[in-house]
Design an enzyme around this catalytic site. Structure first.
Site, PDB file in Angstrom:
ATOM      1  N   HIS A  37      -5.798   1.087 -71.411  1.00  0.00           N
ATOM      2  CA  HIS A  37      -5.083   1.864 -72.426  1.00  0.00           C
ATOM      3  C   HIS A  37      -5.288   3.349 -72.166  1.00  0.00           C
ATOM      4  O   HIS A  37      -6.126   4.006 -72.783  1.00  0.00           O
ATOM      5  CB  HIS A  37      -5.646   1.470 -73.789  1.00  0.00           C
ATOM      6  N   SER A  94      -0.055   6.138 -76.854  1.00  0.00           N
ATOM      7  CA  SER A  94      -0.625   5.301 -77.906  1.00  0.00           C
ATOM      8  C   SER A  94       0.102   5.555 -79.223  1.00  0.00           C
ATOM      9  O   SER A  94       1.316   5.479 -79.270  1.00  0.00           O
ATOM     10  CB  SER A  94      -2.117   5.617 -77.988  1.00  0.00           C
TER      11      SER A  94
HETATM   12  C1  GCU Z   1      -5.175   1.422 -82.332  1.00  0.00           C
HETATM   13  C2  GCU Z   1      -3.892   0.900 -82.907  1.00  0.00           C
HETATM   14  C3  GCU Z   1      -2.745   1.044 -81.925  1.00  0.00           C
HETATM   15  C4  GCU Z   1      -2.646   2.471 -81.473  1.00  0.00           C
HETATM   16  C5  GCU Z   1      -3.981   2.916 -80.943  1.00  0.00           C
HETATM   17  C6  GCU Z   1      -4.089   4.387 -80.663  1.00  0.00           C
HETATM   18  O1  GCU Z   1      -5.594   0.632 -81.273  1.00  0.00           O
HETATM   19  O2  GCU Z   1      -4.112  -0.424 -83.283  1.00  0.00           O
HETATM   20  O3  GCU Z   1      -1.543   0.645 -82.520  1.00  0.00           O
HETATM   21  O4  GCU Z   1      -1.646   2.615 -80.505  1.00  0.00           O
HETATM   22  O5  GCU Z   1      -4.990   2.718 -81.900  1.00  0.00           O
HETATM   23  O6  GCU Z   1      -3.258   5.194 -80.972  1.00  0.00           O
HETATM   24  O7  GCU Z   1      -5.159   4.735 -80.236  1.00  0.00           O
END
Ligand code: GCU
Length: 431
Positions: free
Chosen positions: A413, A267
């Site tokens: 995710h 992420s």
């Molecule tokens: C949010 C953000 C993303 C990121 C994610 C994370 O969703 O918008 O860009 O990758 O957080 O790191 O949890």
């Protein structure tokens, strides 16, 4: 809320959490801007050219890429997206307070190291946990993970020092509570002959807007300077800088093969490891999980999160160079895009791991980015998806094992337990 869900999903990988993620990852309006999830509305765009120098000369050899084009692009990414980082600090010191202690029933030796970034050792220190296979007769390659939790929270080992973490209120607290994160299976790395190391990102720089006043970036502000300049480091660059400090330690440790270190993060930490690997060629490999917007997903595609969403001052602008926000309303004029980030890793192995229902992160945008970056890998004779490659179906591993690898698990995710197994396979082949 979102982050909490994410972190849960990251390590536990359980079905319930993923189901929650799917809904959580399809917000329709973020920071006041609509979010598109329809392929027929992604818009038309032309990616900025990879293989042409700023003065218009074609790049046809690996030497021209390394000597001329790569440095140009590196500067552009620094300037427009992540911001410049300072070099290794003069007063960097390491304190190995736990040295070669047997762990996991003798399978591993463990080290715990405090990395002091500044001369004053009361603050700005990063705890580094390392396991090496006990049987290893020579220096071992390892995976360095950057994590959302203190290491004692993600590794099941009673011998670990209790770290500190930033809580939701932005306070530093002892990491002595159980977390919903689940535990990481470290032994699978040792069984494959690899070492495993991990750091907590908050030891370097906290992950919230006001974090600037507590993290490492503050110590580099010039007298009177309130915040980093438009082309100076955001939090992602600070985290990447911290990873290079871990590498500084590895280079001093004779049991570690510092020329064969892979980085992994998910992420925002997927974006971080990609940038860390680009900035510091001492890292041999990067495994960037679900890095999405600002990571490996093409910004010009209007799908899921866009620069407008991510760089909004109410959200994550602090993670980037302030300049990044200037492209929010004119992404098609931006001199860079994510295929350039991917290409900047060439010829070193890079694996992009995504999730089929991680709509917010745009898994297809990462695939298209890899396809667009592939010609640079090919300049070096490395394997990468061909121009006619089709977007792989969920769980299809046909593009995984390329030097420039791409893989999309069925799910959201997160990094699933099976993903870690594939990472080890990838490491076995390329590290
Ligand atoms: C949010 C953000 C993303 C990121 C994610 C994370 O969703 O918008 O860009 O990758 O957080 O790191 O949890």
């Amino acid at each position: 809320m979102k982050t909490k869900l994410l972190i849960t999903a990251l390590t536990c990988g359980c079905t319930v959490t993923i189901a929650q993620q799917q809904t959580a990852n399809r917000p329709t309006v973020v920071a006041g801007f609509p979010v598109n999830y329809h392929e027929d509305s992604v818009g038309t765009y032309t990616l900025p050219e990879l293989l042409k120098t700023q003065d218009g000369k074609p790049v046809v050899t690996a030497g021209q890429w390394t000597g001329k084009r790569r440095p140009e692009l590196l500067r552009l990414v620094e300037e427009n997206q992540f911001g410049k980082m300072p070099p290794r600090p003069q007063n960097l010191t390491f304190h190995v307070f736990d040295k070669d202690t047997p762990a996991f029933n003798g399978k591993a030796v463990r080290k715990q190291v405090t990395v002091y970034f500044t001369k004053d050792t009361s603050d700005h220190k990063m705890n580094l946990l390392i396991y090496l296979p006990a049987k290893a007769a020579k220096p071992v390659p390892l995976l360095l993970n950057i994590s959302f939790a203190a290491y004692n929270q993600i590794v099941d080992d009673p011998g670990l020092r209790i770290g500190e973490i930033w809580n939701k209120e932005g306070k530093k607290v002892k990491a002595d509570k159980p977390t919903p994160f689940g535990k990481l299976n470290v032994e699978q790395f040792l069984d494959a002959g690899f070492g495993f190391a991990t750091v907590y990102y908050g030891d370097i720089e906290p992950d919230f807007k006001e974090g600037l006043q507590y993290g490492i970036r503050k110590t580099y502000l010039k007298p009177g300077q309130q915040e980093p300049a438009a082309n100076e480091w955001g939090a992602i660059t600070a985290w990447a800088w911290g990873l290079s400090r871990a590498m500084d330690y590895f280079e001093t440790d004779r049991r570690i093969d510092s020329k064969h270190v892979a980085l992994q993060g998910a992420s925002r930490l997927g974006k971080t490891v990609l940038w860390a690997g680009i900035r510091d060629p001492r890292f041999k490999m990067v495994i960037a999980s679900i890095s999405g917007e600002g990571g490996a997903a093409l910004s010009r595609r209007n799908y899921g999160e866009t620069i407008r969403h991510i760089s909004d001052p109410s959200r994550y602008l602090y993670q980037f160079a302030p300049n990044y926000h200037t492209w929010a309303e004119k992404v098609n004029e931006m001199p860079i895009d994510a295929h350039m980030l991917v290409a900047l890793m060439a010829p070193r192995p890079l694996l992009l791991q995504t999730g089929s229902t991680d709509y917010w992160s745009d898994p297809k945008g990462e695939f298209l980015s890899a396809v667009a970056a592939a010609p640079v890998y090919r300049l070096f004779g490395k394997t990468a998806p061909s121009a006619s490659a089709m977007m792989p179906a969920p769980d299809d591993t046909s593009l995984l094992m390329n030097d420039l690898g791409y893989y999309m698990h069925e799910g959201g995710h997160t990094v699933l337990p099976e993903d870690w197994k594939l990472f080890i396979k990838y490491m076995e082949k390329h590290l």
